[in-house]
Motif scaffolding. Sequence first.
Motif, PDB file in Angstrom:
ATOM      1  N   SER A   1       0.860  -1.220   0.029  1.00 44.32           N
ATOM      2  CA  SER A   1       0.046   0.033  -0.033  1.00 44.32           C
ATOM      3  C   SER A   1       0.878   1.114  -0.001  1.00 44.32           C
ATOM      4  CB  SER A   1      -0.984   0.029   1.153  1.00 44.32           C
ATOM      5  OG  SER A   1      -0.379  -0.037   2.399  1.00 44.32           O
TER       6      SER A   1
ATOM      7  N   TRP B   1      -5.747   4.617  -6.978  1.00 46.23           N
ATOM      8  CA  TRP B   1      -5.199   5.195  -5.666  1.00 46.23           C
ATOM      9  C   TRP B   1      -6.159   5.944  -4.885  1.00 46.23           C
ATOM     10  CZ3 TRP B   1      -5.225  10.336  -4.231  1.00 46.23           C
ATOM     11  CH2 TRP B   1      -4.384  10.503  -2.979  1.00 46.23           C
TER      12      TRP B   1
ATOM     13  N   CYS C   1      -8.155   3.047  -3.170  1.00 52.14           N
ATOM     14  CA  CYS C   1      -7.460   2.591  -1.861  1.00 52.14           C
ATOM     15  C   CYS C   1      -7.531   3.752  -0.890  1.00 52.14           C
ATOM     16  CB  CYS C   1      -6.051   2.089  -2.441  1.00 52.14           C
ATOM     17  SG  CYS C   1      -5.756   0.696  -3.514  1.00 52.14           S
TER      18      CYS C   1
ATOM     19  N   GLY D   1      -7.095  -5.087   0.194  1.00 52.99           N
ATOM     20  CA  GLY D   1      -6.335  -3.756  -0.200  1.00 52.99           C
ATOM     21  C   GLY D   1      -4.871  -3.914  -0.522  1.00 52.99           C
TER      22      GLY D   1
ATOM     23  N   CYS E   1      -3.156  -3.183  -4.115  1.00 52.63           N
ATOM     24  CA  CYS E   1      -2.082  -2.313  -4.043  1.00 52.63           C
ATOM     25  C   CYS E   1      -0.611  -3.035  -4.671  1.00 52.63           C
ATOM     26  CB  CYS E   1      -1.564  -1.774  -2.780  1.00 52.63           C
ATOM     27  SG  CYS E   1      -2.847  -0.696  -2.125  1.00 52.63           S
TER      28      CYS E   1
END
Length: 143
Positions: free
Chosen positions: A5, A40, A43, A129, A133
Amino acid sequence: MEDYSEIFNRFAKEYVDKFQSAGGDWDKLSSDEQEIVALWSLCADMFSNGFLDFFLIYGYDVYLIAMRGIERVGCKKLYKLIEKVYKKVFDKFQNDKRITAYDDIPQYLTERDEEILEDLFDKFDEVYGEELCEAAYKFYSNL
């Protein structure tokens, strides 16, 4: 284990900056750049406040860009989960005359809608998540 992330966040910064310099005009970005910025944004919102915030801020068109990106990077389970959540929670508002702006939606969410959104938030935070990423970073950094 690497913190993808954070890695994706650093990678996407260049594209987010370009988007902001373009005055938030999605048409001034290439298709790949649109996906990076949309992913982006997804997230960032999903890790902090959830899918409702993402959808209210960016709307349906950016949802579609993010979904295109999720599909391209190969996160099939996440794609299906978000699609299912969208259909259960947001699809019913498409032709609802009470909705004149995305910000109108929260007042019409049911308790069940909120449970569905909370479940997505939890699953994204716990599993999807970091997977997204990592997949996004590996996909877009090799183009």
